[in-house]
Design a protein around this motif. Structure first.
Motif, mmCIF file in Angstrom:
data_model
loop_
_atom_site.group_PDB
_atom_site.id
_atom_site.type_symbol
_atom_site.label_atom_id
_atom_site.label_comp_id
_atom_site.label_asym_id
_atom_site.label_seq_id
_atom_site.Cartn_x
_atom_site.Cartn_y
_atom_site.Cartn_z
ATOM 1 N N LEU A 191 0.548 -1.248 0.042
ATOM 2 C CA LEU A 191 -0.057 0.123 0.116
ATOM 3 C C LEU A 191 0.899 1.070 0.100
ATOM 4 O O LEU A 191 0.608 1.987 -0.524
ATOM 5 C CB LEU A 191 -0.927 0.032 1.330
ATOM 6 C CG LEU A 191 -2.054 -1.067 1.255
ATOM 7 C CD1 LEU A 191 -2.868 -0.770 2.568
ATOM 8 C CD2 LEU A 191 -2.837 -1.058 0.032
ATOM 9 N N TYR A 192 2.098 1.128 0.544
ATOM 10 C CA TYR A 192 2.990 2.202 0.621
ATOM 11 C C TYR A 192 3.310 2.526 -0.754
ATOM 12 O O TYR A 192 3.357 3.661 -1.096
ATOM 13 C CB TYR A 192 4.190 2.041 1.827
ATOM 14 C CG TYR A 192 4.752 3.278 1.974
ATOM 15 C CD1 TYR A 192 4.688 4.134 2.785
ATOM 16 C CD2 TYR A 192 5.977 3.698 1.093
ATOM 17 C CE1 TYR A 192 5.607 5.228 3.021
ATOM 18 C CE2 TYR A 192 6.782 4.595 1.046
ATOM 19 C CZ TYR A 192 6.490 5.581 2.441
ATOM 20 O OH TYR A 192 7.356 6.812 2.322
ATOM 21 N N GLY A 193 3.717 1.627 -1.398
ATOM 22 C CA GLY A 193 4.257 1.624 -2.727
ATOM 23 C C GLY A 193 3.114 2.054 -3.855
ATOM 24 O O GLY A 193 3.390 2.736 -4.914
ATOM 25 N N MET A 194 1.959 1.822 -3.239
ATOM 26 C CA MET A 194 0.875 2.183 -4.331
ATOM 27 C C MET A 194 0.567 3.858 -3.994
ATOM 28 O O MET A 194 -0.510 4.464 -4.472
ATOM 29 C CB MET A 194 -0.182 1.418 -3.948
ATOM 30 C CG MET A 194 -0.185 -0.062 -4.624
ATOM 31 S SD MET A 194 -1.528 -0.976 -3.936
ATOM 32 C CE MET A 194 -2.893 -0.224 -4.773
ATOM 33 N N VAL A 244 -5.771 -0.373 12.602
ATOM 34 C CA VAL A 244 -4.508 -0.425 12.390
ATOM 35 C C VAL A 244 -4.282 0.060 10.995
ATOM 36 O O VAL A 244 -3.510 1.152 10.840
ATOM 37 C CB VAL A 244 -3.611 -1.519 13.018
ATOM 38 C CG1 VAL A 244 -2.127 -1.145 12.503
ATOM 39 C CG2 VAL A 244 -3.866 -1.964 14.347
ATOM 40 N N MET A 245 -4.891 -0.744 9.958
ATOM 41 C CA MET A 245 -4.563 -0.411 8.534
ATOM 42 C C MET A 245 -5.083 0.893 8.195
ATOM 43 O O MET A 245 -4.548 1.674 7.284
ATOM 44 C CB MET A 245 -5.080 -1.461 7.779
ATOM 45 C CG MET A 245 -4.358 -1.437 6.309
ATOM 46 S SD MET A 245 -2.681 -1.738 6.332
ATOM 47 C CE MET A 245 -2.762 -3.627 6.004
ATOM 48 N N ALA A 246 -6.185 1.221 8.843
ATOM 49 C CA ALA A 246 -6.954 2.524 8.598
ATOM 50 C C ALA A 246 -6.349 3.941 8.924
ATOM 51 O O ALA A 246 -6.206 4.721 8.167
ATOM 52 C CB ALA A 246 -8.327 2.543 8.930
ATOM 53 N N GLU A 247 -5.633 3.577 9.973
ATOM 54 C CA GLU A 247 -4.545 4.361 10.410
ATOM 55 C C GLU A 247 -3.616 4.698 9.685
ATOM 56 O O GLU A 247 -2.902 6.001 9.365
ATOM 57 C CB GLU A 247 -4.079 4.122 11.932
ATOM 58 C CG GLU A 247 -3.449 5.371 12.654
ATOM 59 C CD GLU A 247 -4.462 6.521 12.667
ATOM 60 O OE1 GLU A 247 -4.082 7.882 12.669
ATOM 61 O OE2 GLU A 247 -5.568 6.533 12.849
ATOM 62 N N LEU A 248 -2.742 3.794 9.090
ATOM 63 C CA LEU A 248 -2.003 3.747 8.125
ATOM 64 C C LEU A 248 -2.301 4.696 6.918
ATOM 65 O O LEU A 248 -1.416 5.321 6.198
ATOM 66 C CB LEU A 248 -1.283 2.508 7.658
ATOM 67 C CG LEU A 248 -0.756 1.652 8.727
ATOM 68 C CD1 LEU A 248 -0.270 0.363 8.215
ATOM 69 C CD2 LEU A 248 0.088 2.327 9.563
ATOM 70 N N THR A 249 -3.495 4.647 6.525
ATOM 71 C CA THR A 249 -3.840 5.286 5.363
ATOM 72 C C THR A 249 -4.623 6.604 5.605
ATOM 73 O O THR A 249 -5.019 7.402 4.759
ATOM 74 C CB THR A 249 -4.615 4.343 4.414
ATOM 75 O OG1 THR A 249 -6.088 4.030 5.277
ATOM 76 C CG2 THR A 249 -4.421 3.170 3.708
#
Length: 333
Positions: free
Chosen positions: A41-44, A94-99
């Motif tokens: 997701l970071y790469g995208m 956790v993933m929603a916070e990352l995005t």
């Protein structure tokens, strides 16, 4: 003088149950797959800012959480996703916070490095190197004051071990006999400088000796060895003997952060650790050799975990952006 113990590679005890091995395998694999997806997701471009992956170090936090009790606290640095998952925080949040989405644990305002969960007694991700160590010491002071029997795990890295605030914390914790376990996640390279070049003391756990704090080095790539060391440390703290230091000899496979090309080490070195010391593969072999699980069983576990991670990733994409009025909440001045 503090007790010294050195790390030793040990096989799993013969009395390690099938259920325990499978639980460790699932938890470590969840962290590994979650972090791999985070990297994608970071790469995208869906994750912005800094992002520090925990790939390779999974046994440390999974083993110590297996030694923890309800109500124990934990605080760590910015390499924090694995700690969140290991203490039971929802992968979706956790993933929603990352995005940076509203459904994240900090409502999309903290990102990768700043998440908290009062319910799970997780007190952050902290972006300032070493800042979490005095915070963890303070959490342990609260436990001592309240006489609730709790223990705090304060995680930091080999690089942060050179910070002055670490030793101020050691002094106070020893003076007041606080129930805190200082966990040094020694992944050998800090931000990008090898321990041999950055430290005059290769055995970092001995740095507590000046304050009378016992400690030991542990094979941080062996989840069972980590749990055993965690049980020793928690018993020490719960018995009123003050702080304890655990130096986890571990290794991260990725760079310091997603922006780090990691040219300070060879690909051959990383591959050698993957092939010879990988924590997940170690447990996988024990499960197969002990006939606790078949190849098909383990493939099914991996499939289930990938589904959980994919669901979290989808949630992180579809959760709405934080409302504009969130700019004015959680501000302290």
């Amino acid at each position: 003088m503090a007790a010294r113990k050195s790390a030793q590679k040990k096989p799993a005890k013969s009395n390690t149950s099938k259920e325990e091995l499978l639980a460790h395998y699932r938890e470590m694999l969840l962290i590994r797959r979650f972090e791999e997806k985070s990297g994608q997701l970071y790469g995208m471009g869906l994750i912005g800012g800094f992002c520090h992956l925990y790939i390779g170090q999974e046994a440390v936090v999974v083993g110590l959480e297996a030694a923890a009790k309800e109500g124990d606290k934990r605080v760590t640095s910015y390499r924090d996703h694995g700690h969140m998952l290991a203490c039971g925080m929802d992968p979706k949040g956790v993933m929603a916070e990352l995005t940076g989405r509203e459904g994240g644990y900090s409502r999309g305002k903290g990102g990768s490095m700043h998440m908290f969960s009062k319910e799970k007694h997780f007190y952050g991700g902290h972006g300032i190197v070493g800042a979490q160590v005095p915070i963890g010491t303070g959490l342990a002071f609260a436990d001592k004051y309240l006489e609730n029997g709790g223990v705090t795990f304060a995680y930091f890295g080999d690089g942060a071990a050179n910070q002055g605030q670490v030793y101020e914390s050691f002094n106070m914790a020893s003076l007041w006999e606080l129930p805190v376990i200082y966990v040094i996640e020694n992944n050998q390279y800090a931000m990008g400088t090898s321990l041999q070049r950055a430290s005059s003391t290769p055995e970092i756990y001995t740095r507590g000796e000046a304050f009378g704090i016992p400690g030991e080095a542990v094979d941080g790539m062996d989840v069972m060895a980590v749990k055993e060391a965690g049980l020793r440390a928690t018993e020490h703290c719960r018995s009123g003997n003050g702080p304890y230091i655990l130096e986890m000899k571990t290794y991260r496979y990725r760079g310091h952060s997603m922006s780090d090309p990691a040219k300070y080490r060879t690909r051959e070195e990383v591959q050698k650790v993957r092939e010879e010391r990988d924590a997940i593969e170690h447990v996988r072999e024990l499960l197969l050799q002990g006939k606790h699980a078949s190849e098909d069983d383990l493939k099914a576990i991996d499939k289930d975990i990938k589904a959980v991670v994919n669901e979290a990733a989808e949630f992180s994409k579809t959760s709405p952006e934080p409302a504009l009025d969130e700019l004015w909440t959680d501000i302290y001045a």
